[in-house]
Structure formats: structure tokens, C-alpha cells
Design a protein around this motif. Structure first.
Motif, mmCIF file in Angstrom:
data_model
loop_
_atom_site.group_PDB
_atom_site.id
_atom_site.type_symbol
_atom_site.label_atom_id
_atom_site.label_comp_id
_atom_site.label_asym_id
_atom_site.label_seq_id
_atom_site.Cartn_x
_atom_site.Cartn_y
_atom_site.Cartn_z
ATOM 1 N N HIS A 155 0.858 -1.194 0.000
ATOM 2 C CA HIS A 155 0.000 0.000 0.000
ATOM 3 C C HIS A 155 0.896 1.246 0.000
ATOM 4 N N PRO A 156 1.591 1.511 -1.107
ATOM 5 C CA PRO A 156 2.654 2.521 -1.124
ATOM 6 C C PRO A 156 2.197 3.963 -1.013
ATOM 7 N N ASP A 157 0.908 4.221 -1.176
ATOM 8 C CA ASP A 157 0.432 5.600 -1.052
ATOM 9 C C ASP A 157 -0.322 5.851 0.248
ATOM 10 N N LEU A 158 -0.429 4.828 1.102
ATOM 11 C CA LEU A 158 -1.231 4.985 2.307
ATOM 12 C C LEU A 158 -0.498 4.638 3.596
ATOM 13 N N VAL A 159 0.228 3.532 3.622
ATOM 14 C CA VAL A 159 0.878 3.068 4.854
ATOM 15 C C VAL A 159 2.329 3.522 4.860
ATOM 16 N N PRO A 160 2.711 4.419 5.766
ATOM 17 C CA PRO A 160 4.118 4.857 5.821
ATOM 18 C C PRO A 160 5.034 3.723 6.272
ATOM 19 N N HIS A 161 6.214 3.697 5.703
ATOM 20 C CA HIS A 161 7.251 2.783 6.177
ATOM 21 C C HIS A 161 8.079 3.529 7.219
ATOM 22 N N LEU A 162 8.025 3.068 8.451
ATOM 23 C CA LEU A 162 8.743 3.713 9.550
ATOM 24 C C LEU A 162 9.723 2.744 10.174
ATOM 25 N N THR A 163 10.880 3.253 10.541
ATOM 26 C CA THR A 163 11.864 2.477 11.295
ATOM 27 C C THR A 163 12.067 3.161 12.635
ATOM 28 N N ARG A 164 12.867 2.553 13.485
ATOM 29 C CA ARG A 164 13.109 3.171 14.796
ATOM 30 C C ARG A 164 13.752 4.548 14.636
ATOM 31 N N SER A 165 14.680 4.683 13.693
ATOM 32 C CA SER A 165 15.376 5.966 13.530
ATOM 33 C C SER A 165 14.450 7.027 12.956
ATOM 34 N N THR A 166 13.641 6.672 11.969
ATOM 35 C CA THR A 166 12.758 7.677 11.381
ATOM 36 C C THR A 166 11.623 8.033 12.334
ATOM 37 N N ARG A 167 11.127 7.071 13.087
ATOM 38 C CA ARG A 167 10.078 7.368 14.070
ATOM 39 C C ARG A 167 10.597 8.336 15.120
ATOM 40 N N ARG A 168 11.837 8.124 15.569
ATOM 41 C CA ARG A 168 12.421 9.042 16.572
ATOM 42 C C ARG A 168 12.558 10.448 16.002
#
Length: 246
Positions: A155-168
Motif C-alpha cells: 500500500h505505497p500511497d497509504l501506509v508509511p514505512h517507519l523504522t526506529r530511527s525515522t520514528r524518533r
């Protein structure tokens, strides 16, 4: 080519020139790094050039039928899992499926950046896209990066891909009433709609093997910035442009 700068507060206080952002994405897609490789026909080893980042494995990979391949997609971006990790990601994807379906139904064909304010605000809950995305993050298990990579790929236009570093990096920009860090992503996408739209089309025309949405481009730029890889990616991108020109 557009002259307006790209301002993403989550990556830092300074705006990115369009050419710099484009070079960073091209570096992520085309960049190579040396790796020493040994094989039966080359027991002493030899140097080979391999992709420096995950573009070829992840972004250029077509979406397949749902199932065990979703776990593989997460591994292709975040690395191999041991047996316990594989089971954790598999079970998490099963567990969050109703939340993903709820988010997709609620969005009703709209991309994350096209949603109204209430969809990413606690004031609009329950039943909002933001509430579903927050629930997915909470239920993602011990390997949330793998889970969100698989969901974003589908779902590339709706669900963000987040990692620990980007979430922080996103957390300090959360405002009162936001349903989660996804609201920050949406604000930055909306504030830079023209520039990111141009970046979408330019990247797709230059590379040809994938058409990443502005949501994925935001993720790439944020990840490069938060992991201190931005300068290297820009250099790789600029070198790849020079090679193409020749």
C-alpha cells in the motif's frame, strides 16, 4: 525542473534544493559499493560491486500475492530473520490485517496526503485512518520495520514505512491532537506537494524500473538523513548522473 526547495522539518532545519533531493534518491537507487566475494571458482576472492541500498531489492520488486512473500519483502529491505523473527513478522502481518483493511476502506482510494485533517487527528476518532495506522504500529511485534516495509510495499500511497530511527526523528514534530507520527508525515507531504510531485515524476522518468510514491520518497530522504547517509547518497547520485551524461 522546479526551483522551489524541499522543506522537511523531520530531516532538519535546512531546506533541500530540488537537485540535492533528486541526487540523494538517485544515489539510493543507483549507488554501488564494493564487496569482497569468494566462491568455489574464486577461492581467493574478488571484488564485486553490489547495490549500496535497498532500491533494487525493494522498490523495483513487483507486488506479489499476499502471504509468506510479504515476510520476504520485509527481509529484502531490513535483512534476514532467524526462525523466531520470521514467525514474529508473519504473525504480526496476520494480526494487523484487519487494521490494514480498515485503513484502506476508510481511505476509500485516497492517498495519505489527500486525507482531511480529521483522519490523522484524535478528534476524529474512532474509526479513522490515523487510528488504524497507530494500531498497526502497536501490533507490529518485535520487528516493526519488517512489518511496515511489507505493508508499505503493498500500500505505497497509504501506509508509511517507519523504522526506529525515522520514528524518533518524527516524534518531536508531533502536535497536540495528532493521532501519531503518521500525521507529521502527512503534513510534510502536503506542505511540499508541488516539489514532491515533481520529484515523483522525475525519478520515475530517470530510473524507469519503479515509480515510488512521494510517501516512499519522503521515507528514503528521512532515513538517509537520520542515519547520516545523506551526503554519501548525494555523492553517489551525482556520480551516476555524470556517468549517464557520458
Amino acid at each position: 525542473m522546479i526551483d522551489a526547495p524541499l522543506l522537511l522539518p523531520s530531516t532538519g532545519p535546512d531546506a533541500w534544493a530540488f537537485d540535492t533531493a533528486l541526487a540523494a534518491v538517485l544515489g539510493y537507487a543507483r549507488g554501488r559499493r564494493p564487496m569482497r566475494f569468494r566462491s568455489p571458482d574464486s577461492p581467493r576472492g574478488r571484488w564485486v560491486q553490489v547495490p549500496a541500498f535497498g532500491w533494487a531489492r525493494f522498490d523495483a520488486r513487483p507486488v506479489g500475492p499476499p502471504g509468506d512473500l510479504d515476510v520476504l519483502v520485509g527481509e529484502l529491505l531490513h535483512g534476514r530473520l532467524d526462525r523466531a523473527g520470521w514467525v514474529d513478522v508473519h504473525d504480526a502481518l496476520v494480526r494487523v490485517r484487519p487494521l490494514v483493511e480498515a485503513a484502506v476502506a476508510r481511505a476509500d482510494g485516497r492517498a495519505l496526503w489527500e486525507l482531511p485533517d480529521d483522519e490523522l487527528s484524535v478528534l476524529g476518532e474512532p474509526g479513522t485512518v490515523g487510528a488504524a495506522l497507530r494500531g498497526i504500529g502497536r501490533a507490529a511485534g518485535e520487528h516493526p520495520g519488517h512489518v511496515l516495509a511489507a505493508l508499505h510495499h503493498r500500500h505505497p500511497d497509504l501506509v508509511p514505512h517507519l523504522t526506529r530511527s525515522t520514528r524518533r526523528a518524527l516524534l518531536p514534530h508531533v502536535e497536540e491532537g495528532d493521532s501519531g507520527v503518521e500525521a507529521v508525515v502527512r503534513r510534510e507531504l502536503q506542505a511540499n506537494a508541488e516539489v514532491l510531485g515533481e520529484l515523483e515524476s522525475t525519478v520515475a522518468s530517470l530510473l524507469g524500473d519503479a515509480r515510488p510514491t512521494r510517501l516512499r520518497l519522503h521515507d528514503i530522504l528521512l532515513w538517509l538523513a537520520t542515519t547520516l547517509r545523506m551526503t554519501h547518497a548525494v555523492q553517489l547520485g551525482q556520480m551516476s548522473e555524470l556517468s549517464a551524461d557520458r
